[in-house]
Motif scaffolding. Structure first.
Motif, mmCIF file in Angstrom:
data_model
loop_
_atom_site.group_PDB
_atom_site.id
_atom_site.type_symbol
_atom_site.label_atom_id
_atom_site.label_comp_id
_atom_site.label_asym_id
_atom_site.label_seq_id
_atom_site.Cartn_x
_atom_site.Cartn_y
_atom_site.Cartn_z
ATOM 1 N N ILE A 128 35.764 52.195 39.949
ATOM 2 C CA ILE A 128 35.101 53.473 39.787
ATOM 3 C C ILE A 128 34.392 53.764 41.101
ATOM 4 N N PRO A 129 33.972 54.989 41.352
ATOM 5 C CA PRO A 129 33.313 55.287 42.623
ATOM 6 C C PRO A 129 32.156 54.332 42.902
ATOM 7 N N PHE A 130 32.134 53.778 44.096
ATOM 8 C CA PHE A 130 31.092 52.887 44.596
ATOM 9 C C PHE A 130 31.119 51.491 43.975
ATOM 10 N N LEU A 131 32.083 51.207 43.113
ATOM 11 C CA LEU A 131 32.013 49.943 42.394
ATOM 12 C C LEU A 131 33.415 49.401 42.104
ATOM 13 N N HIS A 132 33.681 48.198 42.593
ATOM 14 C CA HIS A 132 34.939 47.502 42.339
ATOM 15 C C HIS A 132 34.580 46.206 41.619
ATOM 16 N N THR A 133 35.064 46.051 40.397
ATOM 17 C CA THR A 133 34.613 44.961 39.540
ATOM 18 C C THR A 133 35.789 44.209 38.946
ATOM 19 N N PHE A 134 35.633 42.888 38.861
ATOM 20 C CA PHE A 134 36.590 42.026 38.180
ATOM 21 C C PHE A 134 35.869 41.317 37.035
ATOM 22 N N LEU A 135 36.385 41.433 35.831
ATOM 23 C CA LEU A 135 35.893 40.641 34.704
ATOM 24 C C LEU A 135 36.849 39.470 34.518
ATOM 25 N N VAL A 136 36.326 38.247 34.558
ATOM 26 C CA VAL A 136 37.186 37.062 34.512
ATOM 27 C C VAL A 136 36.936 36.285 33.218
ATOM 28 N N ASN A 137 37.971 36.199 32.409
ATOM 29 C CA ASN A 137 37.918 35.430 31.167
ATOM 30 C C ASN A 137 38.674 34.107 31.269
ATOM 31 N N GLU A 138 39.536 33.971 32.243
ATOM 32 C CA GLU A 138 40.303 32.738 32.386
ATOM 33 C C GLU A 138 39.376 31.605 32.810
ATOM 34 N N THR A 139 39.500 30.468 32.140
ATOM 35 C CA THR A 139 38.588 29.350 32.386
ATOM 36 C C THR A 139 38.582 28.933 33.845
ATOM 37 N N ALA A 140 39.758 28.839 34.464
ATOM 38 C CA ALA A 140 39.823 28.414 35.865
ATOM 39 C C ALA A 140 39.061 29.371 36.777
ATOM 40 N N LEU A 141 39.049 30.662 36.428
ATOM 41 C CA LEU A 141 38.368 31.648 37.270
ATOM 42 C C LEU A 141 36.857 31.556 37.116
ATOM 43 N N TRP A 142 36.351 31.511 35.868
ATOM 44 C CA TRP A 142 34.888 31.459 35.749
ATOM 45 C C TRP A 142 34.345 30.135 36.266
ATOM 46 N N ARG A 143 35.123 29.068 36.136
ATOM 47 C CA ARG A 143 34.660 27.798 36.712
ATOM 48 C C ARG A 143 34.628 27.859 38.241
ATOM 49 N N ARG A 144 35.610 28.532 38.810
ATOM 50 C CA ARG A 144 35.597 28.700 40.265
ATOM 51 C C ARG A 144 34.333 29.434 40.710
ATOM 52 N N VAL A 145 34.000 30.510 40.008
ATOM 53 C CA VAL A 145 32.853 31.335 40.387
ATOM 54 C C VAL A 145 31.533 30.606 40.156
ATOM 55 N N LEU A 146 31.381 29.980 38.997
ATOM 56 C CA LEU A 146 30.087 29.416 38.617
ATOM 57 C C LEU A 146 29.871 27.974 39.074
ATOM 58 N N THR A 147 30.930 27.169 39.085
ATOM 59 C CA THR A 147 30.732 25.735 39.328
ATOM 60 C C THR A 147 31.363 25.225 40.623
ATOM 61 N N GLN A 148 32.489 25.798 41.037
ATOM 62 C CA GLN A 148 33.183 25.257 42.206
ATOM 63 C C GLN A 148 32.790 25.930 43.513
ATOM 64 N N GLU A 149 32.581 27.231 43.492
ATOM 65 C CA GLU A 149 32.248 27.972 44.708
ATOM 66 C C GLU A 149 31.028 28.877 44.495
ATOM 67 N N PRO A 150 29.943 28.356 43.957
ATOM 68 C CA PRO A 150 28.809 29.242 43.647
ATOM 69 C C PRO A 150 28.214 29.918 44.870
#
Length: 453
Positions: A44-66
């Motif tokens: 949307i204007p001014f905002l590019h967003t990814f919602l991640v439900n896959e376990t490998a993705l949220w673990r990457r974001v929260l635990t592997q590459e915080p």
């Protein structure tokens, strides 16, 4: 048994309608397909967003590459008047220093020390509910009162009836009523110097809370200097030096942290307990089983070890957290380019991990919308929890009070189930809505009947 769930967005996407609905309630603004998606991308204007439900993705974001995905400053804008530079909002070395000082206060031995204060707050809650009589009651403000009492007793060794504690509680209720989940700055890339267009009532309530908190911190600092301070969480945190610099929090820093403790330790637990009571009200048999467990394990003079034996209360509380996670979405910002499932994630893009959608994800949970505490004792339920149960986040930024909440919640739930029967009020089913936390749009109304009657 399937409890209420907000209706998902229907029809074609319209940006301005979506923006209005998203600020009002993010749960119903999104489409149903998110409950089965591995990832979703929004532009949307001014905002590019990814919602991640896959376990490998949220673990990457929260635990592997915080470090590559710090807290988003867009989401901090709405809470800064209250929390300042509290640990909930900060990143980098400021955040690391704050956690080095805060974390020791919430280790196992210290949690044991907080148990008598939690038990006293739980018993006071039972007394307050008993005085209401068997009439329909909105339990949400009652649970807010209960969890605020827990925070003040464990943090500052004072019950909620104390004049200052009561004033903070009233000011916080005023703040809740004026502050939407998302400030305008969550959508627009505004420079730091641009005013965030907070409502005047929001700023007034935040200033009131912080002024009262400053008085508490200054009084405690004087008591520490005089050697008369109680050995509670506030004293522990204020006297703990950063192991790397040797410098403890000054009073201004402590005011920020107390505001965080009150928001995270009071508002989130109140949300979870309100929904847990509603779920109990739908299952009289479970209520009786909880009452029996509480009578068996708590007795007249329970000790800290009794909490670990409240298995059914703990599983019921976990199931409430799965279905109605107090913080429905966590937002990070990509600090550098990345790739998710073959899609380019540019630096500055927003990455959303949604405990709400993960807790109800069709690929993870059997019968995901059903209330079923028994799932927590099954191999399938425990496996699903490892993949999609994130009420306290995960990784380095996991909530430092997670252990505290998992003692407080089952204990208060057990005490209330032992003392009362709860019944839903006809034609008043609660509708979940994301405000500061997941609350009911018009409250959670229950009839409370003393078991002795």
């Amino acid at each position: 048994m399937v409890p209420p769930k907000p209706a998902s967005r229907q029809g074609r996407f319209a940006f301005w309608r979506y923006l209005r609905n998203f600020r009002r309630d993010i749960l119903s603004a999104n489409p149903e397909r998110l409950y089965g998606a591995k990832m979703a991308e929004f532009r949307i204007p001014f905002l590019h967003t990814f919602l991640v439900n896959e376990t490998a993705l949220w673990r990457r974001v929260l635990t592997q590459e915080p470090l590559n995905f710090p807290k988003s400053p867009r989401m901090a804008a709405g809470l800064e008047p209250l929390l300042g530079q509290g640990v909930f909002l900060t990143n980098g070395e400021v955040w690391r220093r704050q956690r080095r000082i805060i974390d020791p206060a919430f280790e196992g031995g210290r949690l044991r020390d907080t148990f008598p204060a939690m038990l006293a707050a739980g018993r006071a809650t039972v007394d307050r509910l008993a005085a209401l009589g068997p009439a329909p009651v909105d339990v949400e403000p009652q649970m807010s009162h209960a969890t605020a009492d827990v925070i003040f007793r464990t943090l500052f060794s004072m019950p909620i009836e104390d004049a200052t504690a009561s004033a903070v509680f009233r000011a916080f209720r005023a703040f809740q009523g004026t502050q939407p989940l998302l400030n305008l700055a969550a959508f627009l890339p505004l420079p730091r110097w641009v005013p965030r267009l907070h409502r005047r009532a929001t700023l007034t309530a935040a200033r009131r809370i912080r002024a009262l908190t400053r008085d508490l911190v200054e009084a405690r600092r004087a008591a520490i200097a005089a050697g008369t301070a109680p050995d509670d969480l506030a004293t522990k945190i204020m006297t703990t030096p950063d192991p790397e610099t040797g410098r403890p929090f000054d009073d201004a820093e402590m005011v920020d942290q107390v505001a965080v403790f009150f928001l995270a330790g009071h508002e989130t637990s109140a949300s979870a307990l309100g929904w847990a009571l509603y779920l109990l009200a739908l299952d009289p048999g479970l209520q009786d089983a909880l009452a029996a467990e509480a009578g068996r394990e708590l007795g007249a003079a329970p000790d800290f070890g009794a909490v670990s034996r409240l298995t059914l209360a703990r599983d019921t509380f976990r199931e409430a957290l799965r279905l109605y996670p107090p913080v429905p979405m966590m937002v990070r910002q990509a600090a550098c380019p990345a790739t998710f499932r073959g899609r380019a994630v540019n630096a500055g893009a927003q990455v959303v991990i949604s405990p709400w959608h993960l807790g109800r994800h069709r690929a993870l949970w059997d019968d995901p919308d059903a209330f079923c505490p028994e799932r927590w004792s099954t191999p399938a339920g425990r496996a699903a929890a490892r993949e999609g149960f994130l009420p306290f986040s995960a990784g380095p930024r996991v909530c430092p009070g997670a252990g505290f909440a998992m003692i407080e919640g089952p204990l208060l739930l057990a005490l209330m189930a032992q003392a009362f029967r709860f019944a839903p009020v006809p034609a008043q089913s609660p509708v979940p809505q994301a405000q500061l936390t997941v609350r009911a749009k018009a409250g959670i109304w229950l009839t409370i009947i003393p078991r002795a009657a």
